[in-house]
Design a protein around this motif. Structure first.
Motif, PDB file in Angstrom:
ATOM      1  N   PHE A 191       0.807  -0.975  -0.058  1.00  0.00           N
ATOM      2  CA  PHE A 191      -0.024   0.217  -0.209  1.00  0.00           C
ATOM      3  C   PHE A 191       0.793   1.232  -0.043  1.00  0.00           C
ATOM      4  O   PHE A 191       1.914   1.296   0.627  1.00  0.00           O
ATOM      5  N   GLY A 192       0.653   2.106  -0.928  1.00  0.00           N
ATOM      6  CA  GLY A 192       1.106   3.357  -0.816  1.00  0.00           C
ATOM      7  C   GLY A 192       0.335   4.464   0.143  1.00  0.00           C
ATOM      8  O   GLY A 192      -0.386   3.920   1.099  1.00  0.00           O
TER       9      GLY A 192
ATOM     10  N   ASN B 151       0.403   6.409  -6.455  1.00  0.00           N
ATOM     11  CA  ASN B 151       0.454   5.336  -5.991  1.00  0.00           C
ATOM     12  C   ASN B 151       0.463   4.155  -7.158  1.00  0.00           C
ATOM     13  O   ASN B 151       1.354   3.248  -7.242  1.00  0.00           O
TER      14      ASN B 151
ATOM     15  N   ARG C  66       3.538   3.609  -9.148  1.00  0.00           N
ATOM     16  CA  ARG C  66       4.405   2.918  -8.724  1.00  0.00           C
ATOM     17  C   ARG C  66       4.101   1.494  -7.993  1.00  0.00           C
ATOM     18  O   ARG C  66       4.704   0.816  -7.465  1.00  0.00           O
TER      19      ARG C  66
ATOM     20  N   LEU D  53       1.589   0.348  -6.364  1.00  0.00           N
ATOM     21  CA  LEU D  53       0.998   0.316  -4.909  1.00  0.00           C
ATOM     22  C   LEU D  53      -0.543   0.547  -4.855  1.00  0.00           C
ATOM     23  O   LEU D  53      -1.062   1.478  -5.617  1.00  0.00           O
TER      24      LEU D  53
END
Lengths: 263, 263
Positions: A123-124, A148, A151, A153
């Motif tokens: 998780f971001g 997120n 990336r 995430l």
């Protein structure tokens, strides 16, 4: 003290012991709610609770802290006690009054969201989605979801809660009037997200992107639904609280298998 | 079932009730540890626990699941039960066996880290820092810390644990031999980080960057220390478990005030 997420029995044994011997017990009632009300908690603890609203916890906290110099006061918070800024602020203020404090942790949506099978360490940054009004439609949370996503995430979206919010009338006329409590549903959140997506190009996240809707995490009637944001516009996940997750584009095979149960 | 982070009394009331009426109770003992041992838990629950090592939870889990078709079996996990991939895998496997499951959440380091005053919603992706050996020095976690840092997000670094790890000798000779348990300290982690920093240019994170060391979060003897990574090379934060946070470069005024207590 954190109460966890479900009902009265989600308190820890340590927490319950402290409640039983405290001089005064406050129940914070505006950053989150349990699936049961104050009366059920009072019955379970066998003692009365004082509801602590935003006024008491913010502008009027000094009165409680002064009392806590001599007496043992517990403040009960749904989830973990340090999820919201208010409570950190209160601890600092307590120090100024020379009041010793102790934190009793518990599960919060920030870790219990793992019940959907998405891995916590993927998780971001967490975002909050606020209720839009006719004239106020902030969408900065969407940038964070996209960052997120890019990336790889997941994003946990905390959905807005309005408990004991003053009405506009009461702000201007200086009379004390409150709106009915309002809890954002997964459907509400999907509506706002789709509206943002429809007005942006190439964000990576589309109407057809998969989302995970969660309701009443940690309670026996917890529900999880996995579908496109578009389909979520017609989803009814039942009573509050709701949360939403926008998963990363590339999932671990175990995450895919786990989510599959909730399709 | 999650046990929380401190000692026996950090279990929830719901969790304790379930333990009392289960047919069999397993204690998972290799992804994390409490501040108390199995004997203290057994005394508190008034019933015997079976230690579940990696072998039992991974390769030999089917035996337990077969038993769980007829009987109620609890698996106790330190923190929240879904922090590690192993346990998600186990739930999926249970479904294949037609075994009903229930998750009892609790606090985990992923939310209790907020005790240092850094806001949970400003944390980016969590990283794990593994023990380096003479020949194996992975540093991919550092890239993730830098990415969080550049987005002004904090990074929680989970520090390596080696419990009941087979010795190299036992792997080659096929005899069952285990290494002594080993827990990475904040000091160990700082050493590895400084070594990486010394070998890279312009990462944003320097020897003089501020870090937050935490030990025994949630326990009465919890400790928090805020100092530069360089100074952390000489820090002894006492017995395990330890965690490390690399804060974002620009903090909220409340975060600055809160951290100041631990300087």
């Amino acid at each position: 003290m954190g109460l966890g997420l479900g009902d009265a029995k989600d308190i820890t044994v340590r927490g319950l012991e402290i409640i039983k011997k405290c001089d005064k017990v406050l129940l914070e009632g505006y950053t989150s709610i349990l699936t049961v009300g104050k009366d059920v908690l009072e019955e379970f603890y066998q003692r009365p609770l004082i509801v602590a609203d935003r006024e008491l916890c913010e502008s009027n906290i000094d009165d409680t802290l002064k009392e806590a110099i001599e007496k043992d006061v517990a403040l009960l918070v749904v989830g973990d006690p340090l999820g919201a800024t208010t409570h950190t602020d209160m601890l600092l203020r307590a120090k100024q009054f020379g009041v010793e404090t102790q934190i009793i942790h518990n599960a919060s949506i920030m870790n219990a969201v793992s019940c959907c099978g998405l891995q916590l360490y993927s998780f971001g940054e967490t975002v909050s989605i606020p209720f839009w009004t006719d004239t106020w439609k902030p969408d900065s949370f969407f940038e964070k979801i996209c960052e997120n996503f890019s990336r790889n995430l997941h994003t946990l979206c905390l959905l807005d809660i309005k408990v004991k919010e003053p009405t506009e009338e009461s702000l201007t006329k200086k009379i004390r009037q409150y709106m009915d409590p309002k809890f954002m549903t997964v459907q509400d959140a999907a509506k706002q997200l789709v509206q943002i997506i429809d007005n942006k190009l190439d964000t990576g996240i589309k109407r057809t992107s998969i989302a995970v809707g969660l309701s009443r995490v940690g309670a026996p009637d917890q529900r999880i639904a996995v579908m496109s944001l578009e389909k979520m516009l017609n989803l009814d996940l039942g009573p509050p609280l709701h949360s939403l997750v926008i998963p990363a584009p590339n999932l671990h095979p175990l995450e895919i298998d786990y989510l599959e149960q909730f399709r």
